[in-house]
Design a protein around this motif. Structure first.
Motif, short mmCIF file in Angstrom:
data_model
loop_
_atom_site.label_atom_id
_atom_site.label_comp_id
_atom_site.label_asym_id
_atom_site.label_seq_id
_atom_site.Cartn_x
_atom_site.Cartn_y
_atom_site.Cartn_z
N THR A 76 4.95 -9.82 31.15
CA THR A 76 4.77 -9.91 29.70
C THR A 76 4.88 -8.53 29.06
O THR A 76 4.36 -7.56 29.61
CB THR A 76 3.42 -10.54 29.32
OG1 THR A 76 3.34 -10.65 27.88
CG2 THR A 76 2.24 -9.71 29.80
N LEU A 88 2.35 -16.12 28.62
CA LEU A 88 2.14 -16.67 29.97
C LEU A 88 2.33 -18.18 29.96
O LEU A 88 3.04 -18.75 30.82
CB LEU A 88 0.74 -16.32 30.48
CG LEU A 88 0.30 -17.05 31.75
CD1 LEU A 88 1.21 -16.73 32.92
CD2 LEU A 88 -1.16 -16.72 32.07
N TYR A 103 1.74 -11.59 38.12
CA TYR A 103 1.99 -11.47 36.68
C TYR A 103 1.84 -10.01 36.28
O TYR A 103 0.79 -9.39 36.51
CB TYR A 103 1.03 -12.35 35.88
CG TYR A 103 1.57 -12.68 34.51
CD1 TYR A 103 2.74 -13.40 34.38
CD2 TYR A 103 0.92 -12.25 33.36
CE1 TYR A 103 3.26 -13.70 33.12
CE2 TYR A 103 1.42 -12.56 32.10
CZ TYR A 103 2.60 -13.28 32.00
OH TYR A 103 3.11 -13.58 30.75
#
Length: 308
Positions: A76, A88, A103
């Protein structure tokens, strides 16, 4: 294909990671074929981002079919809590999965961003909450920016599992102390490109390392000289593109101690990288030194050209 511990995540990543941005330039049938080719070579680590056009959507069908074979990294560029949470959830929906293994806070470049990310309402809080909910596994960071800022992030984020950063002979030659002294410098090299320091710190702290721009040869000419539409590859940088060059670059990057080397963004280059990764057997110190010497005066495509 060789596998290596991805820091302390408990996962063993193949020495090559598939950069799924390559799927953005293909129709769905071609995207499916490329993913199958990658899997046939044994690659078990994939990396994608919502900013890679429709790569998430094109990865989805084969990802769901082979979910257990793939350690999935996503990213992100949001810096605040709500934005990161929304991004997300959008990625989970576009990929069609209920869990992302890694992530990553994507594209850290400025100190002010780090303060925002780690603040009470920052992206990191959203990512940690998602981790508690089982939506993600490990937490990572990517950057094309100042290596000293990556080190600062490693100081501030104590649950960082991976870092992704550029590593190739061009940037390493610029931080090579001997080369710097020969060029009349102070023998300390150019800290603007000192990703080697990031690699060393990560190794000390058990953080996994993912190398990008391994195949970068230099910057593209200006758009006045070569419009983007006329460039032969979809990379942000001018890549090496002969099989022997690809293998040489792969072997160099993998020999520096990275956990895994990420494939370049243009699908035409991926098969050559897979071949190089499958044949990887180290690189002699003398050969590494020769590559650094050859790259001493090359123009680096990082970090200045890749700011978002």
């Amino acid at each position: 294909m060789e596998t290596r511990d991805l820091g302390q995540t408990g996962h063993e990543s193949t020495v090559a990671t598939f950069g799924a941005i390559a799927l953005n330039w293909l129709e769905q049938e071609g995207a499916d074929q490329l993913v199958e080719l990658v899997l046939e070579h044994g690659v078990n680590h994939f990396d994608v981002a919502p900013t890679y056009g429709d790569a998430e959507l094109k990865l989805g069908p084969k990802l769901r079919q082979h979910r257990e074979e793939i350690y999935l990294g996503c990213k992100t560029q949001e810096r605040g809590y709500e934005g990161a949470r929304d991004k997300l959830e959008r990625s989970l929906d576009r990929l069609g999965v209920d869990h992302i293994d890694l992530y990553q806070i994507h594209g850290l470049e400025y100190e002010s961003e780090l303060a925002e990310i780690t603040g009470d309402d920052g992206a990191l809080a959203a990512i940690r909450d998602a981790q508690d909910e089982g939506l993600i596994g490990d937490i990572g960071l990517t950057s094309h920016g100042n290596p000293e800022l990556i080190l600062e992030a490693m100081d501030q984020i104590d649950d960082l599992a991976t870092v992704m950063f550029p590593l190739n002979p061009v940037v390493m030659a610029k931080t090579d102390a001997n080369a710097d002294a020969d060029a009349g410098g102070d023998g300390d090299g150019d800290r603007e490109y000192d990703y080697e320091a990031v690699l060393e710190r990560a190794d000390e702290e058990g953080i996994g390392t993912l190398g990008i721009k391994a195949f970068a040869k230099g910057s593209w000419p200006s758009t006045d000289e070569l419009p983007e539409a006329d460039r032969p590859y979809c990379n942000w940088y001018r890549p090496v593109d002969r099989p022997d060059e690809i293998r040489e670059r792969f072997d160099f990057a993998a020999s520096q101690g990275l956990t895994s080397v990420v494939s370049p963004g243009d699908p035409k280059l991926v098969a050559m990288v897979l071949d190089a990764a499958s044949r990887y057997d180290g690189m002699a110190e003398e050969t590494q030194r020769s590559l650094l010497e050859a790259a001493r005066h090359d123009e680096s495509p990082v970090p200045e050209q890749l700011h978002h």
